[in-house]
Design a protein around this motif. Structure first.
Motif, PDB file in Angstrom:
ATOM      1  N   ARG A   1      53.969  44.671  43.201  1.00 29.58           N
ATOM      2  CA  ARG A   1      53.272  45.005  41.801  1.00 29.58           C
ATOM      3  C   ARG A   1      54.481  45.263  40.462  1.00 29.58           C
ATOM      4  NH1 ARG A   1      47.088  45.376  42.007  1.00 29.58           N
ATOM      5  NH2 ARG A   1      47.166  45.499  40.124  1.00 29.58           N
ATOM      6  N   ARG A   2      54.539  44.878  39.718  1.00 28.96           N
ATOM      7  CA  ARG A   2      54.977  45.729  37.993  1.00 28.96           C
ATOM      8  C   ARG A   2      53.997  45.503  36.913  1.00 28.96           C
ATOM      9  NH1 ARG A   2      58.992  45.986  34.255  1.00 28.96           N
ATOM     10  NH2 ARG A   2      60.697  47.052  34.659  1.00 28.96           N
ATOM     11  N   ARG A   3      54.372  46.615  35.847  1.00 32.31           N
ATOM     12  CA  ARG A   3      54.205  46.554  34.925  1.00 32.31           C
ATOM     13  C   ARG A   3      54.806  45.927  33.126  1.00 32.31           C
ATOM     14  NH1 ARG A   3      52.244  51.273  36.260  1.00 32.31           N
ATOM     15  NH2 ARG A   3      53.991  52.058  35.613  1.00 32.31           N
ATOM     16  N   PHE A   4      54.745  44.891  32.618  1.00 32.34           N
ATOM     17  CA  PHE A   4      55.644  44.023  31.292  1.00 32.34           C
ATOM     18  C   PHE A   4      54.686  44.509  30.456  1.00 32.34           C
ATOM     19  CE2 PHE A   4      56.960  41.499  36.158  1.00 32.34           C
ATOM     20  CZ  PHE A   4      58.246  42.281  36.350  1.00 32.34           C
ATOM     21  N   CYS A   5      55.553  44.672  29.480  1.00 32.20           N
ATOM     22  CA  CYS A   5      55.262  44.357  28.274  1.00 32.20           C
ATOM     23  C   CYS A   5      55.243  42.893  27.823  1.00 32.20           C
ATOM     24  CB  CYS A   5      55.766  44.826  26.574  1.00 32.20           C
ATOM     25  SG  CYS A   5      55.754  46.825  26.737  1.00 32.20           S
ATOM     26  N   LYS A   6      53.797  42.077  26.564  1.00 31.96           N
ATOM     27  CA  LYS A   6      53.461  41.226  26.611  1.00 31.96           C
ATOM     28  C   LYS A   6      54.617  40.803  26.339  1.00 31.96           C
ATOM     29  CE  LYS A   6      48.298  41.666  26.635  1.00 31.96           C
ATOM     30  NZ  LYS A   6      47.445  41.968  25.313  1.00 31.96           N
ATOM     31  N   SER A   7      55.446  41.653  25.366  1.00 29.58           N
ATOM     32  CA  SER A   7      56.318  40.883  24.177  1.00 29.58           C
ATOM     33  C   SER A   7      57.882  40.374  25.237  1.00 29.58           C
ATOM     34  CB  SER A   7      56.304  41.935  23.465  1.00 29.58           C
ATOM     35  OG  SER A   7      57.320  43.176  24.135  1.00 29.58           O
ATOM     36  N   HIS A   8      57.640  41.183  26.548  1.00 24.53           N
ATOM     37  CA  HIS A   8      59.156  40.557  27.651  1.00 24.53           C
ATOM     38  C   HIS A   8      58.825  39.512  27.841  1.00 24.53           C
ATOM     39  CE1 HIS A   8      58.562  45.094  29.486  1.00 24.53           C
ATOM     40  NE2 HIS A   8      59.414  44.796  27.924  1.00 24.53           N
ATOM     41  N   PRO A   9      60.085  38.673  28.607  1.00 24.69           N
ATOM     42  CA  PRO A   9      60.296  37.192  28.432  1.00 24.69           C
ATOM     43  C   PRO A   9      59.803  37.014  29.404  1.00 24.69           C
ATOM     44  CG  PRO A   9      62.182  38.680  27.940  1.00 24.69           C
ATOM     45  CD  PRO A   9      61.556  39.749  27.730  1.00 24.69           C
ATOM     46  N   LEU A  10      59.264  36.082  29.415  1.00 25.79           N
ATOM     47  CA  LEU A  10      58.565  35.717  31.400  1.00 25.79           C
ATOM     48  C   LEU A  10      59.642  35.258  32.202  1.00 25.79           C
ATOM     49  CD1 LEU A  10      56.476  34.048  33.305  1.00 25.79           C
ATOM     50  CD2 LEU A  10      57.348  32.259  32.160  1.00 25.79           C
ATOM     51  N   GLN A  11      61.480  35.735  32.031  1.00 25.22           N
ATOM     52  CA  GLN A  11      62.459  35.455  32.362  1.00 25.22           C
ATOM     53  C   GLN A  11      62.535  37.067  33.282  1.00 25.22           C
ATOM     54  OE1 GLN A  11      64.020  33.045  33.226  1.00 25.22           O
ATOM     55  NE2 GLN A  11      65.563  34.099  35.368  1.00 25.22           N
ATOM     56  N   SER A  12      61.764  38.180  32.446  1.00 24.75           N
ATOM     57  CA  SER A  12      61.942  39.392  32.915  1.00 24.75           C
ATOM     58  C   SER A  12      61.634  39.624  34.667  1.00 24.75           C
ATOM     59  CB  SER A  12      60.930  40.486  32.436  1.00 24.75           C
ATOM     60  OG  SER A  12      61.765  40.559  31.373  1.00 24.75           O
ATOM     61  N   VAL A  13      60.269  38.725  34.601  1.00 29.93           N
ATOM     62  CA  VAL A  13      59.098  38.493  36.436  1.00 29.93           C
ATOM     63  C   VAL A  13      60.471  38.151  37.064  1.00 29.93           C
ATOM     64  CG1 VAL A  13      57.016  37.868  36.758  1.00 29.93           C
ATOM     65  CG2 VAL A  13      57.034  38.821  34.874  1.00 29.93           C
ATOM     66  N   PHE A  14      60.702  36.793  36.835  1.00 26.84           N
ATOM     67  CA  PHE A  14      61.823  35.901  38.057  1.00 26.84           C
ATOM     68  C   PHE A  14      62.895  37.334  38.115  1.00 26.84           C
ATOM     69  CE2 PHE A  14      59.570  32.420  35.848  1.00 26.84           C
ATOM     70  CZ  PHE A  14      59.415  32.127  37.681  1.00 26.84           C
ATOM     71  N   ASN A  15      63.506  38.167  36.794  1.00 27.09           N
ATOM     72  CA  ASN A  15      64.601  39.164  37.449  1.00 27.09           C
ATOM     73  C   ASN A  15      64.076  40.371  38.658  1.00 27.09           C
ATOM     74  OD1 ASN A  15      65.877  37.657  35.578  1.00 27.09           O
ATOM     75  ND2 ASN A  15      65.913  39.055  33.381  1.00 27.09           N
ATOM     76  N   PHE A  16      63.337  40.822  38.178  1.00 29.10           N
ATOM     77  CA  PHE A  16      62.326  41.989  39.177  1.00 29.10           C
ATOM     78  C   PHE A  16      62.139  40.883  40.455  1.00 29.10           C
ATOM     79  CE2 PHE A  16      58.287  43.153  41.077  1.00 29.10           C
ATOM     80  CZ  PHE A  16      58.790  44.251  41.598  1.00 29.10           C
ATOM     81  N   LEU A  17      62.189  39.370  40.558  1.00 28.89           N
ATOM     82  CA  LEU A  17      61.357  39.434  42.446  1.00 28.89           C
ATOM     83  C   LEU A  17      63.333  38.960  42.667  1.00 28.89           C
ATOM     84  CD1 LEU A  17      58.848  36.841  41.598  1.00 28.89           C
ATOM     85  CD2 LEU A  17      58.924  38.599  43.084  1.00 28.89           C
ATOM     86  N   VAL A  18      64.108  38.979  41.750  1.00 33.12           N
ATOM     87  CA  VAL A  18      65.298  38.900  42.356  1.00 33.12           C
ATOM     88  C   VAL A  18      66.391  39.714  42.256  1.00 33.12           C
ATOM     89  CG1 VAL A  18      67.587  38.070  41.862  1.00 33.12           C
ATOM     90  CG2 VAL A  18      65.835  36.170  40.503  1.00 33.12           C
ATOM     91  N   SER A  19      65.700  41.134  41.742  1.00 36.00           N
ATOM     92  CA  SER A  19      66.530  42.185  42.089  1.00 36.00           C
ATOM     93  C   SER A  19      66.030  43.036  42.784  1.00 36.00           C
ATOM     94  CB  SER A  19      66.663  42.825  40.722  1.00 36.00           C
ATOM     95  OG  SER A  19      65.071  43.079  39.905  1.00 36.00           O
ATOM     96  N   HIS A  20      65.025  42.963  43.235  1.00 43.18           N
ATOM     97  CA  HIS A  20      63.781  43.745  43.537  1.00 43.18           C
ATOM     98  C   HIS A  20      64.215  42.780  45.083  1.00 43.18           C
ATOM     99  CE1 HIS A  20      63.248  45.814  40.492  1.00 43.18           C
ATOM    100  NE2 HIS A  20      62.790  47.485  41.407  1.00 43.18           N
ATOM    101  N   GLU A  21      63.583  41.758  45.296  1.00 41.49           N
ATOM    102  CA  GLU A  21      62.890  41.123  46.728  1.00 41.49           C
ATOM    103  C   GLU A  21      64.301  39.823  47.129  1.00 41.49           C
ATOM    104  OE1 GLU A  21      60.276  41.980  48.707  1.00 41.49           O
ATOM    105  OE2 GLU A  21      60.025  43.481  46.878  1.00 41.49           O
ATOM    106  N   HIS A  22      65.081  40.056  46.257  1.00 43.50           N
ATOM    107  CA  HIS A  22      66.079  39.317  46.607  1.00 43.50           C
ATOM    108  C   HIS A  22      66.046  37.954  46.831  1.00 43.50           C
ATOM    109  CE1 HIS A  22      69.043  42.874  47.453  1.00 43.50           C
ATOM    110  NE2 HIS A  22      68.368  43.099  46.635  1.00 43.50           N
ATOM    111  N   LEU A  23      64.812  37.202  45.701  1.00 41.76           N
ATOM    112  CA  LEU A  23      64.729  35.709  46.366  1.00 41.76           C
ATOM    113  C   LEU A  23      65.286  34.921  45.495  1.00 41.76           C
ATOM    114  CD1 LEU A  23      60.993  35.629  45.010  1.00 41.76           C
ATOM    115  CD2 LEU A  23      62.356  35.706  47.810  1.00 41.76           C
ATOM    116  N   ALA A  24      66.004  34.020  45.501  1.00 37.46           N
ATOM    117  CA  ALA A  24      67.471  33.176  45.216  1.00 37.46           C
ATOM    118  C   ALA A  24      66.834  32.486  44.380  1.00 37.46           C
ATOM    119  CB  ALA A  24      67.933  32.825  46.444  1.00 37.46           C
TER     120      ALA A  24
END
Length: 119
Positions: free
Chosen positions: A54-77
């Motif tokens: 889980r992570r919180r984001f602002c509605k104004s954040h890019p959708l890409q931020s969710v993918f970046n979170f998964l790459v940076s924290h879960e190391h998904l390719a």
């Protein structure tokens, strides 16, 4: 011995490239907003191994931020998965055309549940 050295060099180069992707995704990740704000979305993502993150984001954040979170924290390719919502069933693509915000992508509820769909 030469083949082993080449394989070790290739593995080291692959790890270095993966580490660079993780670092770039982490650098692009916006700060996590405080809980309870009017424009805050708490996103829970079910991973392929069954764990949830889980992570919180602002509605104004890019959708890409969710993918970046998964790459940076879960190391998904990057490029190996997409995100899906159960209901209504929607797919969210990595590097989506037009770089939509969470709000533009329709992720506006206080809590949103997504799951990783491996490609």
């Amino acid at each position: 011995a030469e083949a082993a050295a080449a394989a070790a060099a290739a593995a080291a180069a692959e790890k270095e490239a993966r580490d660079a992707l993780v670092a770039a995704a982490n650098d692009a990740l916006p700060d996590e907003p405080a809980a309870g704000g009017d424009d805050v979305v708490d996103i829970a993502v079910k991973l392929p191994d069954g764990r949830r993150v889980r992570r919180r984001f602002c509605k104004s954040h890019p959708l890409q931020s969710v993918f970046n979170f998964l790459v940076s924290h879960e190391h998904l390719a990057p490029g190996t998965y997409r995100l899906m919502s159960q209901f209504p069933r929607r797919a969210f693509e990595d590097h989506a055309p037009g770089a939509p915000t969470l709000e533009e992508a329709g992720l506006t509820q206080k809590q949103e549940a997504l799951f990783v769909d491996l490609l």
